[in-house]
Design a protein around this motif. Structure first.
Motif, short mmCIF file in Angstrom:
data_model
loop_
_atom_site.label_atom_id
_atom_site.label_comp_id
_atom_site.label_asym_id
_atom_site.label_seq_id
_atom_site.Cartn_x
_atom_site.Cartn_y
_atom_site.Cartn_z
N PRO A 163 0.83 -1.20 0.00
CA PRO A 163 0.00 0.00 0.00
C PRO A 163 0.87 1.26 0.00
CG PRO A 163 0.14 -0.89 2.21
CD PRO A 163 0.87 -1.86 1.30
N THR A 164 0.27 2.38 -0.25
CA THR A 164 1.02 3.64 -0.24
C THR A 164 1.48 4.01 1.17
OG1 THR A 164 -1.04 4.88 -0.13
CG2 THR A 164 -0.06 4.56 -2.31
N ALA A 165 0.92 3.38 2.20
CA ALA A 165 1.38 3.61 3.57
C ALA A 165 2.77 3.01 3.79
CB ALA A 165 0.40 3.04 4.57
N ASP A 166 3.15 2.05 2.97
CA ASP A 166 4.47 1.42 3.06
C ASP A 166 5.52 2.34 2.43
OD1 ASP A 166 5.85 -1.50 3.40
OD2 ASP A 166 6.65 -0.45 1.65
N VAL A 167 6.68 2.42 3.06
CA VAL A 167 7.75 3.31 2.57
C VAL A 167 8.13 2.96 1.13
CG1 VAL A 167 10.16 3.98 2.93
CG2 VAL A 167 8.64 3.71 4.88
N LEU A 168 8.27 1.69 0.84
CA LEU A 168 8.61 1.27 -0.52
C LEU A 168 7.39 1.35 -1.44
CD1 LEU A 168 10.66 0.06 -2.52
CD2 LEU A 168 10.00 -2.21 -1.66
N GLY A 169 6.23 0.98 -0.89
CA GLY A 169 5.01 0.95 -1.69
C GLY A 169 4.58 2.30 -2.23
N ARG A 170 4.99 3.38 -1.61
CA ARG A 170 4.58 4.71 -2.09
C ARG A 170 5.56 5.32 -3.09
NH1 ARG A 170 4.47 6.27 3.44
NH2 ARG A 170 6.56 6.60 4.24
N THR A 171 6.66 4.63 -3.37
CA THR A 171 7.64 5.21 -4.30
C THR A 171 7.14 5.12 -5.74
OG1 THR A 171 8.87 3.14 -4.61
CG2 THR A 171 9.57 4.60 -2.78
N GLU A 172 7.55 6.08 -6.52
CA GLU A 172 7.18 6.09 -7.94
C GLU A 172 7.79 4.86 -8.63
OE1 GLU A 172 5.32 6.84 -11.24
OE2 GLU A 172 5.01 8.04 -9.44
N TRP A 173 9.01 4.50 -8.21
CA TRP A 173 9.67 3.33 -8.82
C TRP A 173 8.82 2.08 -8.65
CZ3 TRP A 173 11.25 -1.11 -6.20
CH2 TRP A 173 11.94 -2.04 -6.98
N TYR A 174 8.36 1.82 -7.41
CA TYR A 174 7.56 0.62 -7.14
C TYR A 174 6.24 0.67 -7.90
CZ TYR A 174 4.88 -2.92 -4.63
OH TYR A 174 4.11 -4.02 -4.33
N ARG A 175 5.58 1.80 -7.86
CA ARG A 175 4.28 1.94 -8.53
C ARG A 175 4.39 1.79 -10.05
NH1 ARG A 175 0.64 0.53 -5.39
NH2 ARG A 175 0.89 1.37 -3.34
N SER A 176 5.59 2.04 -10.60
CA SER A 176 5.76 1.94 -12.05
C SER A 176 6.05 0.51 -12.51
CB SER A 176 6.89 2.87 -12.52
OG SER A 176 8.14 2.39 -12.06
N LEU A 177 6.30 -0.39 -11.57
CA LEU A 177 6.59 -1.78 -11.93
C LEU A 177 5.33 -2.48 -12.42
CD1 LEU A 177 8.80 -2.82 -8.87
CD2 LEU A 177 9.59 -2.39 -11.20
N PRO A 178 5.50 -3.53 -13.23
CA PRO A 178 4.34 -4.34 -13.60
C PRO A 178 3.70 -4.96 -12.35
CG PRO A 178 6.28 -4.96 -14.89
CD PRO A 178 6.72 -4.00 -13.84
N GLU A 179 2.42 -5.20 -12.42
CA GLU A 179 1.69 -5.71 -11.25
C GLU A 179 2.28 -7.00 -10.70
OE1 GLU A 179 -2.61 -7.50 -10.82
OE2 GLU A 179 -2.71 -5.30 -10.97
N ASP A 180 2.66 -7.93 -11.57
CA ASP A 180 3.21 -9.20 -11.08
C ASP A 180 4.52 -8.99 -10.32
OD1 ASP A 180 4.51 -8.58 -13.52
OD2 ASP A 180 5.01 -10.69 -13.87
N GLU A 181 5.29 -7.98 -10.71
CA GLU A 181 6.54 -7.66 -10.00
C GLU A 181 6.22 -6.98 -8.66
OE1 GLU A 181 10.78 -7.78 -9.85
OE2 GLU A 181 9.23 -8.88 -10.91
N GLN A 182 5.21 -6.15 -8.61
CA GLN A 182 4.79 -5.53 -7.34
C GLN A 182 4.34 -6.62 -6.35
OE1 GLN A 182 2.00 -2.27 -7.57
NE2 GLN A 182 2.89 -1.54 -9.49
N VAL A 183 3.61 -7.60 -6.86
CA VAL A 183 3.14 -8.70 -6.02
C VAL A 183 4.34 -9.48 -5.48
CG1 VAL A 183 1.92 -10.92 -6.04
CG2 VAL A 183 0.89 -8.92 -7.14
N ARG A 184 5.30 -9.80 -6.33
CA ARG A 184 6.47 -10.57 -5.93
C ARG A 184 7.27 -9.82 -4.85
NH1 ARG A 184 11.68 -11.07 -6.61
NH2 ARG A 184 11.91 -9.26 -7.96
N ILE A 185 7.49 -8.55 -5.06
CA ILE A 185 8.25 -7.74 -4.09
C ILE A 185 7.46 -7.59 -2.79
CG2 ILE A 185 9.10 -5.41 -3.61
CD1 ILE A 185 9.88 -5.27 -6.62
N GLY A 186 6.16 -7.40 -2.89
CA GLY A 186 5.33 -7.28 -1.69
C GLY A 186 5.36 -8.54 -0.84
#
Length: 130
Positions: free
Chosen positions: A62-85
């Motif tokens: 979520p955007t409450a997460d320090v990494l989750g609110r970064t533009e870099w993370y949000r720009s990743l493909p969804e499957d990569e966001q899921v993997r990192i999360g």
């Protein structure tokens, strides 16, 4: 003008009977024995609701997460966001486990210095088990 003193009330508040330190420790120790949480029995680990799905969108940070609110993370493909999360959550859990291990080690170190029949010894060993 004359100052007058108010008469003191004839009834005093009843003294409170606070439990002693040892009584409180005994209460906590007894509660640890009779009312405790056992993760191996109290959680249905094999239930399908607890299965880890590495494709589940709920792993997206979520955007409450320090990494989750970064533009870099949000720009990743969804499957990569899921993997990192999922990876991040596993690490958060591991750090929590390590913290608990340090607390238990400190508690056991403290208990080691206590006499066998002390209320602190009994409570410390019960708390470490919890």
């Amino acid at each position: 003008m004359t100052a007058t003193q108010m008469p003191s009330p004839s009834h005093q508040a009843a003294p409170t009977h606070e439990p002693t330190y040892e009584q409180r420790l005994q209460t906590l120790s007894e509660a640890s024995v009779h009312q405790h949480f056992d993760a191996f029995k109290d959680i249905a680990w094999d239930h399908p609701d607890y299965a880890i799905d590495p494709q589940d969108r709920r792993w997206i940070l979520p955007t409450a997460d320090v990494l989750g609110r970064t533009e870099w993370y949000r720009s990743l493909p969804e499957d990569e966001q899921v993997r990192i999360g999922l990876y991040r959550q596993a690490n958060v859990t591991k750090v929590g486990l390590q913290f608990e291990q340090i607390l238990i080690a400190g508690l056991m170190n403290y208990a080691f210095s206590l006499p066998n029949n002390s209320a602190e010894f009994r409570y410390s060993t019960h708390e470490a088990t919890e």
